[in-house]
Design an enzyme around this catalytic site. Structure first.
Site, PDB file in Angstrom:
ATOM      1  CB  SER A  18      28.129  45.893  56.893  1.00  8.06           C
ATOM      2  OG  SER A  18      29.419  46.111  57.442  1.00  8.06           O
ATOM      3  CE  LYS A  69      36.524  44.739  49.859  1.00 10.84           C
ATOM      4  NZ  LYS A  69      37.099  43.529  50.465  1.00 10.84           N
ATOM      5  CG  ASN A  90      40.053  46.830  53.323  1.00 10.60           C
ATOM      6  OD1 ASN A  90      41.041  47.555  53.368  1.00 10.60           O
ATOM      7  ND2 ASN A  90      39.817  45.905  54.234  1.00 10.60           N
ATOM      8  N   GLY A 130      41.893  29.767  44.151  1.00 10.91           N
ATOM      9  CA  GLY A 130      41.203  30.927  43.588  1.00 10.91           C
ATOM     10  C   GLY A 130      42.201  31.978  43.130  1.00 10.91           C
ATOM     11  N   GLY A 133      39.576  38.587  43.084  1.00  9.25           N
ATOM     12  CA  GLY A 133      39.967  39.719  43.931  1.00  9.25           C
ATOM     13  C   GLY A 133      40.363  39.297  45.335  1.00  9.25           C
ATOM     14  CB  ALA A 134      38.856  36.961  47.766  1.00  9.31           C
ATOM     15  CB  THR A 156      40.234  30.708  34.748  1.00 11.69           C
ATOM     16  OG1 THR A 156      38.830  30.469  34.906  1.00 11.69           O
ATOM     17  CG2 THR A 156      40.520  31.305  33.388  1.00 11.69           C
ATOM     18  CE  LYS A 159      40.023  35.290  37.316  1.00  8.55           C
ATOM     19  NZ  LYS A 159      38.596  35.003  37.603  1.00  8.55           N
ATOM     20  N   GLY A 240      36.544  32.414  58.105  1.00  9.52           N
ATOM     21  CA  GLY A 240      37.078  33.753  57.912  1.00  9.52           C
ATOM     22  C   GLY A 240      36.589  34.803  58.897  1.00  9.52           C
TER      23      GLY A 240
HETATM   24  P1  ATR Z   1      36.234  37.441  44.628  1.00 12.86           P
HETATM   25  O1  ATR Z   1      36.314  38.930  44.606  1.00 12.86           O
HETATM   26  O2  ATR Z   1      35.367  36.869  45.728  1.00 12.86           O
HETATM   27  O3  ATR Z   1      37.564  36.791  44.576  1.00 12.86           O
HETATM   28  P2  ATR Z   1      35.918  36.868  41.838  1.00 12.86           P
HETATM   29  O4  ATR Z   1      36.941  37.891  41.498  1.00 12.86           O
HETATM   30  O5  ATR Z   1      34.674  36.759  41.004  1.00 12.86           O
HETATM   31  O6  ATR Z   1      35.398  37.051  43.318  1.00 12.86           O
HETATM   32  O7  ATR Z   1      36.668  35.447  41.865  1.00 12.86           O
HETATM   33  C1  ATR Z   1      36.007  34.274  42.202  1.00 12.86           C
HETATM   34  C2  ATR Z   1      37.035  33.153  42.308  1.00 12.86           C
HETATM   35  O8  ATR Z   1      36.388  31.960  42.731  1.00 12.86           O
HETATM   36  C3  ATR Z   1      37.717  32.807  40.996  1.00 12.86           C
HETATM   37  O9  ATR Z   1      39.017  32.336  41.270  1.00 12.86           O
HETATM   38  C4  ATR Z   1      36.826  31.672  40.467  1.00 12.86           C
HETATM   39  O10 ATR Z   1      37.466  30.816  39.548  1.00 12.86           O
HETATM   40  P3  ATR Z   1      37.574  31.239  37.971  1.00 12.86           P
HETATM   41  O11 ATR Z   1      38.589  32.329  37.915  1.00 12.86           O
HETATM   42  O12 ATR Z   1      38.032  30.013  37.285  1.00 12.86           O
HETATM   43  O13 ATR Z   1      36.196  31.671  37.596  1.00 12.86           O
HETATM   44  C5  ATR Z   1      36.574  30.945  41.751  1.00 12.86           C
HETATM   45  N1  ATR Z   1      35.374  30.087  41.782  1.00 12.86           N
HETATM   46  C6  ATR Z   1      34.081  30.468  41.866  1.00 12.86           C
HETATM   47  N2  ATR Z   1      33.252  29.416  41.967  1.00 12.86           N
HETATM   48  C7  ATR Z   1      34.058  28.313  41.957  1.00 12.86           C
HETATM   49  C8  ATR Z   1      33.819  26.903  42.037  1.00 12.86           C
HETATM   50  N3  ATR Z   1      32.564  26.416  42.146  1.00 12.86           N
HETATM   51  N4  ATR Z   1      34.878  26.076  41.994  1.00 12.86           N
HETATM   52  C9  ATR Z   1      36.139  26.563  41.877  1.00 12.86           C
HETATM   53  N5  ATR Z   1      36.425  27.870  41.783  1.00 12.86           N
HETATM   54  C10 ATR Z   1      35.403  28.737  41.827  1.00 12.86           C
END
Ligand code: ATR
Length: 273
Positions: A18, A69, A90, A130, A133-134, A156, A159, A240
């Site tokens: 960190s 978190k 956070n 995406g 959570g982020a 997906t 979501k 970021g």
């Molecule tokens: P975080 O807390 O970092 O957001 P997370 O809740 O596991 O982690 O979410 C990961 C996100 O990255 C999700 O939106 C995931 O898509 P899915 O919901 O379809 O799984 C997305 N993601 C991860 N790897 C990916 C990839 N190679 N291409 C596209 N989306 C990806």
């Protein structure tokens, strides 16, 4: 005798990597705040006990990182609007029996885009990649900037739809799959975890033009795969690191009532990546 410094910490598992102790030590020095800030490794099944122990030792506040978190959100006795919207916390502040839970990630992203990159969100077309959570953590702060539209694309789609439904009353937000996104955006934000695997989310090159800001929430010494892809299609790119520094400054404000300048800390961190 000088007063004992107020205690703060970042809690996570793992935590050794960190950068928060570094950032907050610099903020404290620059604003002459009498505080110390440490790293706390909590066992995966010991988040609450570790927080309670820190409070008992007169801890004043914490940053919370992976994977705690959601537990921090559950532990808080009061939540800010942005923490409730993010569904995650956070930043914790301890006042007697009260535990305030906040989330400064979204405002950190928005400040980095609007102030540091100088790119307004107001009236712009924004694409958020995406729906984990982020992504969730930044939807409300983005909508508060009044974009023309906020499109959330996710592998997906369900979501992304959930997020659009949750925040639909707050502004013009809609969900989609990647294949359907074929028009150009002013700002494209990668909130997927694809960069961790050196991967690029399957977004069409048509979303980028030379006026697009492509923002990756991840950061590193080199450009991420997403940034290279966006650069290859003419966009300007940003990682970021600024979001990291700005969310820290906002947490510092929550604890100390002072918002430190971020520019010098950002430059030093960048130089040392
Ligand atoms: P975080 O807390 O970092 O957001 P997370 O809740 O596991 O982690 O979410 C990961 C996100 O990255 C999700 O939106 C995931 O898509 P899915 O919901 O379809 O799984 C997305 N993601 C991860 N790897 C990916 C990839 N190679 N291409 C596209 N989306 C990806």
């Amino acid at each position: 005798m000088p007063a004992r410094p107020d205690r703060y910490a970042v809690i996570g598992n793992p935590i050794a990597h960190s950068k928060s102790p570094d950032i907050h030590a610099r903020f404290a020095a620059a604003t002459a705040q009498n505080m110390q800030y440490e790293r706390l490794l909590a066992p995966l099944d010991g988040f609450v006990a570790t927080v309670r122990g820190f409070i008992d030792q007169d801890g004043k506040g914490m940053n919370v990182t992976v994977p705690f978190k959601l537990e921090a959100h559950a532990l808080a006795t009061e939540l800010t609007e942005r923490a409730r919207a993010a569904g995650a916390v956070n930043t914790l502040r301890f006042d007697g029996d009260r535990i305030l839970g906040d989330n400064t990630d979204g405002v950190g992203l928005v400040t980095d885009i609007v102030v540091n990159a100088g790119v307004a969100v107001r009236s712009k077309k924004v694409l958020l990649l995406g729906a984990g959570g982020a992504a969730r953590g930044v939807v409300l702060p983005l909508l508060k900037e009044s974009p023309r539209e906020l499109v959330i694309a996710n592998r997906t789609v369900g979501k992304a739809q959930e997020l659009a439904d949750t925040f639909g009353a707050q502004g013009p937000v809609r969900a989609t799959d990647f294949a359907s996104v074929q028009h150009v955006f002013d700002i494209v934000i990668n909130a997927t975890s694809a960069s961790l695997a050196n991967d690029v989310p399957p977004v069409a090159p048509a979303v980028f033009c030379q006026d697009t800001l492509a923002y990756d929430m991840m950061y590193g010494k080199a450009h991420t795969a997403f940034m290279r892809f966006a650069l290859g299609h003419g966009a300007a790119v940003r990682d970021g690191l600024g979001m990291l520094v700005e969310q820290a400054a906002e947490s510092f404000l929550v604890w100390r009532g002072v918002r430190p300048d971020t520019a010098a800390v950002f430059t030093e961190l960048r130089d040392r990546l």
